[in-house]
Write a protein that holds these residues in place. Structure first.
Motif, short mmCIF file in Angstrom:
data_model
loop_
_atom_site.label_atom_id
_atom_site.label_comp_id
_atom_site.label_asym_id
_atom_site.label_seq_id
_atom_site.Cartn_x
_atom_site.Cartn_y
_atom_site.Cartn_z
N TYR A 111 -0.64 -23.02 -18.29
CA TYR A 111 -1.89 -23.70 -18.68
C TYR A 111 -3.11 -22.88 -18.29
N GLY A 112 -3.08 -21.59 -18.64
CA GLY A 112 -4.23 -20.74 -18.29
C GLY A 112 -5.51 -21.26 -18.90
N GLY A 113 -6.52 -21.49 -18.07
CA GLY A 113 -7.81 -21.97 -18.56
C GLY A 113 -7.73 -23.39 -19.08
N GLY A 114 -6.69 -24.14 -18.68
CA GLY A 114 -6.57 -25.54 -19.08
C GLY A 114 -5.99 -25.70 -20.47
N LEU A 115 -5.66 -24.58 -21.16
CA LEU A 115 -5.08 -24.71 -22.50
C LEU A 115 -3.57 -24.53 -22.42
N ARG A 116 -2.90 -25.31 -23.25
CA ARG A 116 -1.44 -25.25 -23.25
C ARG A 116 -0.96 -23.93 -23.85
N GLY A 117 -0.10 -23.25 -23.10
CA GLY A 117 0.44 -21.98 -23.59
C GLY A 117 1.88 -21.84 -23.15
#
Ligand code: FES
Ligand SMILES: [Fe+2]
Length: 410
Positions: free
Chosen positions: A293-299
Motif C-alpha cells: 500500500y505504498g502511498g496509501g494506494l493499493r498495489g
C-alpha cells in the motif's frame, strides 16, 4: 464461490491465530543438496518444468491495448506475445518462418512485424502476409508458414503460456481452480506502474524464499521483518500455494495511526479485500504475488522468476501493479519508494543470501537440506518439482485432470 472460499480460509487463519498455533506438516523433510547444484538436474527442470508447464508470462496490464506486444526469451525459447484487435492475446514462437530470425524484440505496439533479415512480413496474429521479392523467391503456401502458436490462457488479469506448441495439458486444469481465487485481486483493471529485473541464485533457492515466513524476522530484521510473525499456513491448489499468517488480528492503516482489528468480531460480509487476500500467493513454478500500500494506494508486487543460463543463476522480473494509477507527484513518489524498498529487500537480503548459500552448497560438503514442519510450502514445492520433472507428457495430463476435479459439495 471464490469469496466464500476466501472467507473459509480467513476463518481458519483467525482460528489458528486465536489458538496461537499453526498448521504443521507431518514431518521434517530432507532434500538432497545436489538438487540445487547439479547441472543435469537443472537442465532437466528447464526442459520438463519450464518448457512444458504453463508459465505466467505477463500481467494483462503489461499489454493493455490492441497491438501491444512483448518479446521474451524463456529457457532458450523466443516468445512473442501480442494483444489482438479482439482483445485476446496470441502467444507465438518469435522466429521467422523463412530462416528463424526473431521478428520482434522488446516491447511496443505494432499491427505487423517485418523480419530484419530478408524482410518477410507477419501480421500480429502470426499470419505471413509478405514474402520479399516473391517473384524471385519461388512459390510457397503462405498459410503454411505462419508463426507457430503456443497454448495461451488469460484469466484474473494474468497471462499463461505453455512453451510447447503440441502440449495436451489444459492450462485451466493445470491451475486447479486457483485462477478463480486470483480473480479476487481484480488485476484485470489494474495498471502496470513499473518493472525491473534482478539477478538471483539457483531458481529453486530463490523460490524457496517466497515460500516461507520462517525467515522474515531474522533475514529481514533490519528492513520490515522485526515485528513479523514467522508462521504461515498453506493452502494448496495442486502445486500452487497461498501462504498466510494465522492471526486473529488485522492491522488497518488509517491516516497516521495503525488500527488493530479483532477479526473474530467482524462479520463475514464485512471482511475486507485486504484481509481476504492477505499473505503471499505463489503460482507454480515461478510466481509470487503480495499486496502493498505504498502511498496509501493499493498495489501488488508480482515477482516472476526464471532459471538463468547456469544452475547457479536465475533472474526475476518484479512487476509493480496498482489498482489506480497514482495521479499526483506525492503518490507517484510514494509508489516508487514502495517499489524501490522491495527491490532492496529482495536483492540485498533474499538473493544476496541465496547466492552465498548456493556457493556454499557447491562445495558438496552438505548432503541434505531441511524443511521443517513449519515450512510446508517448501516441502510441497520440492515434491511437485520432483514429480513433474519426472512425469511423462501423458502422465502430466493425467496428474492435472485428477487435481482439477472439484471437491464434492458439502
Ligand atoms: S529470416 Fe526472416 S526474412 Fe529471412
Ligand atoms: Fe525474504
Amino acid at each position: 464461490m471464490p469469496r466464500s472460499q476466501l472467507i473459509e480460509m480467513t476463518r481458519s487463519l483467525i482460528e489458528y491465530g486465536r489458538k496461537d498455533s499453526m498448521e504443521l506438516a507431518d514431518e521434517v523433510v530432507r532434500i538432497p543438496a545436489s538438487s540445487y547444484t547439479d547441472p543435469e538436474i537443472f537442465e532437466r527442470e528447464k526442459k520438463q518444468i519450464f518448457r512444458r508447464l504453463p508459465l505466467m508470462v505477463a500481467p494483462s496490464c503489461e499489454l493493455p491495448n490492441p497491438g501491444d506486444y512483448k518479446a521474451m526469451d524463456i529457457c532458450g525459447v523466443p516468445l512473442l506475445l501480442t494483444r489482438q484487435k479482439d482483445g485476446t492475446v496470441a502467444a507465438m514462437l518469435n522466429m521467422c518462418s523463412h530462416r528463424g530470425n526473431p521478428i520482434a524484440s522488446g516491447t511496443g505496439n505494432a499491427s505487423r512485424f517485418t523480419c530484419g533479415y530478408h524482410g518477410w512480413t507477419f501480421k500480429n496474429d502470426g499470419a505471413l502476409i509478405g514474402v520479399a521479392s516473391p517473384q524471385d523467391f519461388g512459390a510457397i503456401d503462405k498459410a503454411a508458414h505462419c508463426l507457430t502458436h503456443f497454448p495461451v490462457y488469460e484469466k484474473a488479469g494474468l497471462i499463461w503460456v505453455t512453451l510447447d506448441p503440441n502440449s495436451k495439458l489444459d492450462i485451466a486444469d493445470y491451475l486447479c481452480g486457483y485462477d478463480d481465487l486470483l480473480e479476487a485481486f481484480g488485476f484485470e483493471s489494474w495498471h502496470l506502474f513499473s518493472q525491473r529485473t534482478l539477478s538471483g541464485p539457483n531458481w529453486k533457492t530463490a523460490y524457496d524464499g517466497y515460500l516461507d515466513f520462517y525467515h522474515l524476522p531474522v533475514l529481514h530484521a533490519n528492513t520490515f521483518g522485526a515485528d513479523f510473525y514467522n508462521r504461515a499456513n498453506y493452502f494448496a491448489f495442486g502445486p500452487h500455494q497461498r501462504l498466510s499468517t494465522p492471526s486473529q488480528f488485522a492491522i488497518k492503516v488509517s491516516g497516521e495511526d495503525d488500527m488493530k482489528i479483532d477479526l473474530t468480531e467482524v462479520a463475514d460480509e464485512d471482511l475486507s479485500y485486504e484481509v481476504l487476500v492477505q499473505g503471499v500467493w505463489t503460482i507454480f513454478p515461478h510466481i509470487s504475488i503480495a499486496s502493498f500500500y505504498g502511498g496509501g494506494l493499493r498495489g501488488a508486487m508480482i515477482s516472476q522468476l526464471f532459471p538463468g543460463d547456469t544452475v547457479g543463476e536465475s533472474y526475476t522480473t518484479q512487476f509493480y501493479v496498482m489498482e489506480h494509477e497514482p495521479d499526483d507527484e506525492e503518490k507517484i513518489k510514494a509508489a516508487h519508494e514502495q517499489f524501490d524498498f522491495l527491490e532492496i529487500v529482495v536483492r540485498d537480503e533474499d538473493y544476496k543470501t541465496g547466492k552465498r548459500q548456493h556457493e556454499a552448497l557447491q562445495s558438496g560438503l552438505l548432503k541434505e537440506v531441511l524443511f521443517g514442519r513449519n515450512e510446508r510450502g517448501g516441502q510441497v514445492f520440492h515434491q511437485w518439482v520432483e514429480k513433474l520433472a519426472n512425469a511423462s507428457d501423458a502422465e502430466l495430463v493425467d496428474i492435472f485432470a485428477q487435481e482439477s476435479i472439484p471437491e464434492a459439495a458439502e
